[in-house]
Design a protein around this motif. Structure first.
Motif, PDB file in Angstrom:
ATOM      1  N   PRO A 165       0.676  -1.271  -0.210  1.00 27.54           N
ATOM      2  CA  PRO A 165      -0.141  -0.053   0.050  1.00 27.54           C
ATOM      3  C   PRO A 165       0.670   1.290  -0.021  1.00 27.54           C
ATOM      4  N   ASP A 166       0.334   2.426  -0.420  1.00 27.76           N
ATOM      5  CA  ASP A 166       1.065   3.426  -0.378  1.00 27.76           C
ATOM      6  C   ASP A 166       1.256   4.062   0.972  1.00 27.76           C
ATOM      7  N   PRO A 167       2.369   4.207   1.229  1.00 26.84           N
ATOM      8  CA  PRO A 167       2.693   4.558   2.631  1.00 26.84           C
ATOM      9  C   PRO A 167       2.544   6.154   2.961  1.00 26.84           C
ATOM     10  N   ALA A 168       2.642   6.857   2.042  1.00 27.34           N
ATOM     11  CA  ALA A 168       2.296   8.490   2.141  1.00 27.34           C
ATOM     12  C   ALA A 168       1.077   8.680   2.707  1.00 27.34           C
ATOM     13  N   ALA A 169       1.245   9.936   3.597  1.00 27.25           N
ATOM     14  CA  ALA A 169      -0.295  10.285   4.160  1.00 27.25           C
ATOM     15  C   ALA A 169      -1.184  10.685   3.149  1.00 27.25           C
ATOM     16  N   GLY A 170      -1.024  11.174   2.129  1.00 32.24           N
ATOM     17  CA  GLY A 170      -1.954  11.609   0.770  1.00 32.24           C
ATOM     18  C   GLY A 170      -1.401  11.959  -0.416  1.00 32.24           C
ATOM     19  N   LYS A 171      -2.238  12.356  -0.942  1.00 31.55           N
ATOM     20  CA  LYS A 171      -1.524  12.720  -2.484  1.00 31.55           C
ATOM     21  C   LYS A 171      -0.628  13.945  -2.726  1.00 31.55           C
ATOM     22  N   ASN A 172      -0.566  14.778  -1.766  1.00 35.35           N
ATOM     23  CA  ASN A 172       0.307  15.928  -1.716  1.00 35.35           C
ATOM     24  C   ASN A 172       1.514  15.655  -0.921  1.00 35.35           C
ATOM     25  N   THR A 173       1.746  14.238  -0.588  1.00 36.54           N
ATOM     26  CA  THR A 173       2.926  13.914   0.145  1.00 36.54           C
ATOM     27  C   THR A 173       3.757  13.285  -0.374  1.00 36.54           C
ATOM     28  N   PRO A 174       5.125  13.518  -0.550  1.00 34.38           N
ATOM     29  CA  PRO A 174       6.247  12.883  -1.301  1.00 34.38           C
ATOM     30  C   PRO A 174       6.456  11.579  -0.633  1.00 34.38           C
ATOM     31  N   HIS A 175       7.021  10.658  -1.532  1.00 31.90           N
ATOM     32  CA  HIS A 175       7.732   9.561  -1.270  1.00 31.90           C
ATOM     33  C   HIS A 175       9.022   9.677  -0.860  1.00 31.90           C
ATOM     34  N   TYR A 176       9.984  10.543  -1.536  1.00 30.16           N
ATOM     35  CA  TYR A 176      11.290  10.766  -1.522  1.00 30.16           C
ATOM     36  C   TYR A 176      11.601  12.196  -1.604  1.00 30.16           C
ATOM     37  N   GLU A 177      12.823  12.464  -1.001  1.00 31.58           N
ATOM     38  CA  GLU A 177      13.411  13.805  -1.154  1.00 31.58           C
ATOM     39  C   GLU A 177      14.800  13.591  -1.698  1.00 31.58           C
ATOM     40  N   MET A 178      15.362  14.711  -2.616  1.00 30.51           N
ATOM     41  CA  MET A 178      16.593  15.062  -3.132  1.00 30.51           C
ATOM     42  C   MET A 178      17.085  16.336  -2.526  1.00 30.51           C
ATOM     43  N   ILE A 179      18.218  16.424  -2.294  1.00 34.35           N
ATOM     44  CA  ILE A 179      18.915  17.552  -2.109  1.00 34.35           C
ATOM     45  C   ILE A 179      20.271  17.919  -2.846  1.00 34.35           C
ATOM     46  N   PRO A 180      20.121  18.822  -3.839  1.00 32.81           N
ATOM     47  CA  PRO A 180      21.280  18.815  -4.842  1.00 32.81           C
ATOM     48  C   PRO A 180      22.182  19.726  -4.161  1.00 32.81           C
ATOM     49  N   LEU A 181      23.601  19.101  -4.127  1.00 33.49           N
ATOM     50  CA  LEU A 181      24.995  19.649  -3.102  1.00 33.49           C
ATOM     51  C   LEU A 181      25.926  20.279  -4.085  1.00 33.49           C
ATOM     52  N   ASN A 182      26.329  21.264  -3.614  1.00 32.84           N
ATOM     53  CA  ASN A 182      27.484  21.859  -4.378  1.00 32.84           C
ATOM     54  C   ASN A 182      28.820  21.278  -3.783  1.00 32.84           C
ATOM     55  N   GLY A 183      28.935  19.940  -3.750  1.00 30.59           N
ATOM     56  CA  GLY A 183      30.224  19.361  -3.444  1.00 30.59           C
ATOM     57  C   GLY A 183      29.949  17.639  -2.797  1.00 30.59           C
ATOM     58  N   GLU A 184      30.901  16.980  -2.656  1.00 27.80           N
ATOM     59  CA  GLU A 184      30.472  15.750  -2.096  1.00 27.80           C
ATOM     60  C   GLU A 184      30.868  15.700  -0.640  1.00 27.80           C
ATOM     61  N   TYR A 185      29.877  14.966  -0.056  1.00 27.37           N
ATOM     62  CA  TYR A 185      29.975  15.068   1.371  1.00 27.37           C
ATOM     63  C   TYR A 185      30.160  13.735   2.169  1.00 27.37           C
ATOM     64  N   ILE A 186      30.789  12.653   1.484  1.00 23.54           N
ATOM     65  CA  ILE A 186      31.495  11.578   2.165  1.00 23.54           C
ATOM     66  C   ILE A 186      32.882  11.517   2.462  1.00 23.54           C
ATOM     67  N   SER A 187      33.566  12.057   1.526  1.00 23.94           N
ATOM     68  CA  SER A 187      35.050  11.991   1.660  1.00 23.94           C
ATOM     69  C   SER A 187      35.696  13.500   1.652  1.00 23.94           C
ATOM     70  N   TYR A 188      34.685  14.478   1.532  1.00 19.25           N
ATOM     71  CA  TYR A 188      35.234  16.047   1.230  1.00 19.25           C
ATOM     72  C   TYR A 188      36.495  15.998   0.321  1.00 19.25           C
ATOM     73  N   GLY A 189      36.238  15.664  -1.044  1.00 18.55           N
ATOM     74  CA  GLY A 189      37.108  16.130  -2.107  1.00 18.55           C
ATOM     75  C   GLY A 189      38.109  14.991  -2.083  1.00 18.55           C
ATOM     76  N   LEU A 190      37.548  13.792  -2.131  1.00 21.31           N
ATOM     77  CA  LEU A 190      38.564  12.491  -2.079  1.00 21.31           C
ATOM     78  C   LEU A 190      39.424  12.895  -3.298  1.00 21.31           C
ATOM     79  N   ASN A 191      40.850  12.443  -3.206  1.00 22.58           N
ATOM     80  CA  ASN A 191      41.752  12.377  -4.394  1.00 22.58           C
ATOM     81  C   ASN A 191      41.809  13.974  -4.999  1.00 22.58           C
ATOM     82  N   GLY A 192      41.332  14.865  -4.217  1.00 24.84           N
ATOM     83  CA  GLY A 192      41.485  16.310  -4.824  1.00 24.84           C
ATOM     84  C   GLY A 192      40.436  16.628  -5.790  1.00 24.84           C
ATOM     85  N   GLN A 193      39.469  15.606  -6.016  1.00 25.79           N
ATOM     86  CA  GLN A 193      38.214  15.918  -6.913  1.00 25.79           C
ATOM     87  C   GLN A 193      37.335  16.925  -6.495  1.00 25.79           C
TER      88      GLN A 193
END
Length: 618
Positions: free
Chosen positions: A430-458
């Protein structure tokens, strides 16, 4: 720490973070805080609030508006005073893994190959509102997202209390929020809707105070792909679907936590408010005699200690003990007090005092992953962490006038999306969202990589993706009867196949986003295993290797309808079957809101304060 795909370990990012443990500035001239129980002038109060975090400080502030009521806040961590990293927005993740974090870990997550994950919670005045960078990165720890109107209307429906509905809660939203100009004072026309915001509340909320180099590309994508990523003027209108400008709890370039707002000096100096830090709540103890012995179990005493070997002392609340210890701490304290599943309590040597089998159950957490791509640019936030001289220069700028890149997060926007209604997963789930105006997922576009902080200088672009309407559920249980031992934290990641499906589809959506003409010539290639994930099976493998906690846990002391046999608290947040005991924090939400939990907790706490006041009319 963030999880590296395919690894059961995490990069230790602390050495990359300005050596922030030594970057402590001189403490502000706040009113005195007590650092030990022995310093208190009394052990008797009208109300005792356990946990000086996001919710607890709201309760303390609002109850002490009545000068006749004496209120004590008991906080396990130290004061937030003078902790620079708790104030600088871009450095919001620097305190994770330090003494200002409870440093919890999960049980081995079977669906993730037995991986044990860190689970950060604030161990400092202000709680997680002082330290958490949601998703283990310096990106969105201060996100102010209320969720959808559907989320709150569902709360009202399952509890039978219309006061939890979106429309009913509007006064409390306004009571909490103080809309503030961004740190750079840029023109915000077309970036938010003033009509849905409060301007006279306590917690500062603003738009990002420093532009990111990717901002124009992000907005252009809403024009290139308007059907997939439509522009939304304001994500906090109750209808969050689409792409819009992110709002954060930042004011004047500084993080606005519950400690800096609800316990600001003008509030902390109230003569009827005491705050004691470095003090652990170990048990809630029954009152000697109940006014309602045949109906309710009365509680009025809190046992505390400074450390595991120190003496236990008792504090007495004439009216109520309010638990605001959070999604982990609240069920742990209830269980340690004999309130919970009697069979499980006896198994660890605890005598049951009140049988409530749902304590610690229904743990709902949003799974998170990062997807990263190298880019054809050096103008990313990776450069801040790759260049020590730039780090120092930007920190000096922030200390001088609270401006510059450090006043913001990793991105200026957020995206909320739904799965298509004909998705194959809905044939069996069943659809777990609370209603039709409720999202299933979120995406945040990031200006940088936040796992390793510029691994290998990239240099990188990244998405932080969350399943905001998850179906998997977990538990908080006791490992031992020692209140100083961490509980067993099992978020049950990916135990429901829907969550894996939704997170996989969010990665596909990220690829569609970057296929827009706006990104031509900028994106080079996917990284960290994503480059090898082209089929659904390969994407599933990538997702399972990358999943981490979103740090938006709820539900471990869920509210339900009055008289219901399930749940832990009634709609007025009183513990079922008890008197003198109430819960006010994220643990009472029966479902996780479809966003980040900071704003909903503030809203809930504001209403809870009025519910408490109404119980004791003058």
């Amino acid at each position: 720490m963030p999880r590296i795909p395919g690894s059961k370990t995490h990069y230790d990012m602390r050495p990359l973070r300005f050596s922030l443990l030594v970057l402590l500035q001189a403490a502000h001239s706040f009113a005195a805080l007590y650092t030990s129980i022995d310093s208190l002038k009394t052990l008797n109060y009208d109300f005792i609030v356990v946990g000086g975090g996001t919710a607890g400080n709201v309760i303390a502030n609002r109850l002490t508006e009545n000068p006749k009521w004496r209120v004590l806040v008991v906080e396990g961590g130290p004061s937030n005073e003078g902790i620079l990293a708790s104030e600088v927005p871009l450095l919001s993740g620097a305190l994770i893994g330090t003494q200002f974090d409870w440093n919890y870990t999960t049980t081995p997550q079977q669906a993730l190959g037995g991986t044990v994950l860190p689970y950060a919670r604030g161990h400092v005045l202000g709680g997680s509102s002082s330290i958490i960078a949601d998703g283990w990165c310096n990106t969105d720890g201060m996100f102010y997202t209320r969720g959808s109107a559907d989320d709150f209307d569902r709360f009202a429906k399952v509890t039978g209390d219309s006061g939890w509905s979106w429309n009913s809660l509007q006064p409390y939203i306004k009571k909490n929020e103080r809309w503030t100009a961004p740190a750079d004072n840029h023109n915000t026309t077309g970036q938010f809707n003033p009509s849905v915001h409060g301007f006279n509340g306590i917690t500062s909320v603003s738009l990002a105070g420093f532009p990111q180099s990717i901002d124009s590309r992000v907005i252009q994508t809403t024009k290139d792909l308007p059907n997939d990523f439509p522009f939304n003027l304001d994500m906090n209108s109750g209808k969050p679907l689409g792409l819009g400008f992110v709002q954060m709890t930042v004011g004047g370039g500084r993080r606005s936590s519950s400690a800096t707002s609800y316990l600001a000096p003008n509030f902390l100096k109230r003569p009827n408010l005491d705050v004691v830090v470095n003090t652990y709540a170990t048990r809630i103890i029954q009152a000697g005699a109940s006014k309602f012995p045949k109906l309710l179990t009365a509680f009025n005493t809190l046992e505390v200690a400074q450390n595991s070997t120190g003496p236990r002392k008792r504090l007495v609340a004439a009216k109520e003990i309010v638990l605001s210890a959070g999604v982990i701490g609240t069920p742990q304290l209830l269980l340690n007090s004999g309130i919970g599943d009697s069979t499980q309590l006896q198994a660890v040597g605890i005598k049951p005092t009140l049988s409530l089998s749902d304590v610690g159950k229904n743990f709902s957490e949003q799974p998170l992953l990062f997807a990263s791509w190298t880019v054809n640019s050096n103008d990313t936030n990776d450069e801040i962490f790759l260049n020590p001289d730039l780090k120092a220069k930007l920190l000096q700028q922030w200390q001088t006038n609270q401006t510059g890149p450090l006043v913001g997060g990793g991105g200026s926007h957020v995206i909320y999306s739904r799965l298509p209604s004909n998705s194959s997963i809905f044939q069996t789930v069943p659809d777990p969202a609370a209603g039709k105006n409720t999202p299933h997922y979120e995406m945040i576009p990031l200006n940088g990589e936040y796992i390793s902080y510029g691994l290998n200088g990239q240099h990188y672009f990244a998405f932080a993706n969350f399943v905001v309407s998850p179906l998997s559920r977990g538990t908080i249980t006791l490992k031992t009867s020692n209140p100083f031992d961490h509980p067993l934290i099992d978020p049950g990641f990916m135990t429901n196949k829907y969550d894996l499906f939704a997170l996989r589809e969010s990665v596909k959506a990220a690829n569609r986003f970057l296929s827009a003409p706006a990104w031509k010539g900028y994106i080079i290639s996917p990284q960290f295993g994503l480059q090898n994930a082209t089929t659904d099976a390969e994407l599933d493998k990538f997702v399972l290797a990358s999943t981490a906690p979103g740090l938006h846990g709820v539900g471990t002391a869920s509210m339900s309808a009055r008289g219901a046999k399930h749940g832990v608290v009634d709609p007025d947040l009183r513990v079922k079957g008890a008197s003198g005991l109430r819960v006010v924090d994220a643990s009472i939400m029966p479902y996780v809101p479809s966003g980040h939990t900071q704003a909903p907790v503030y809203i809930i706490a504001e209403r809870a304060a009025d519910l408490i006041k109404a119980s004791y009319p003058s």
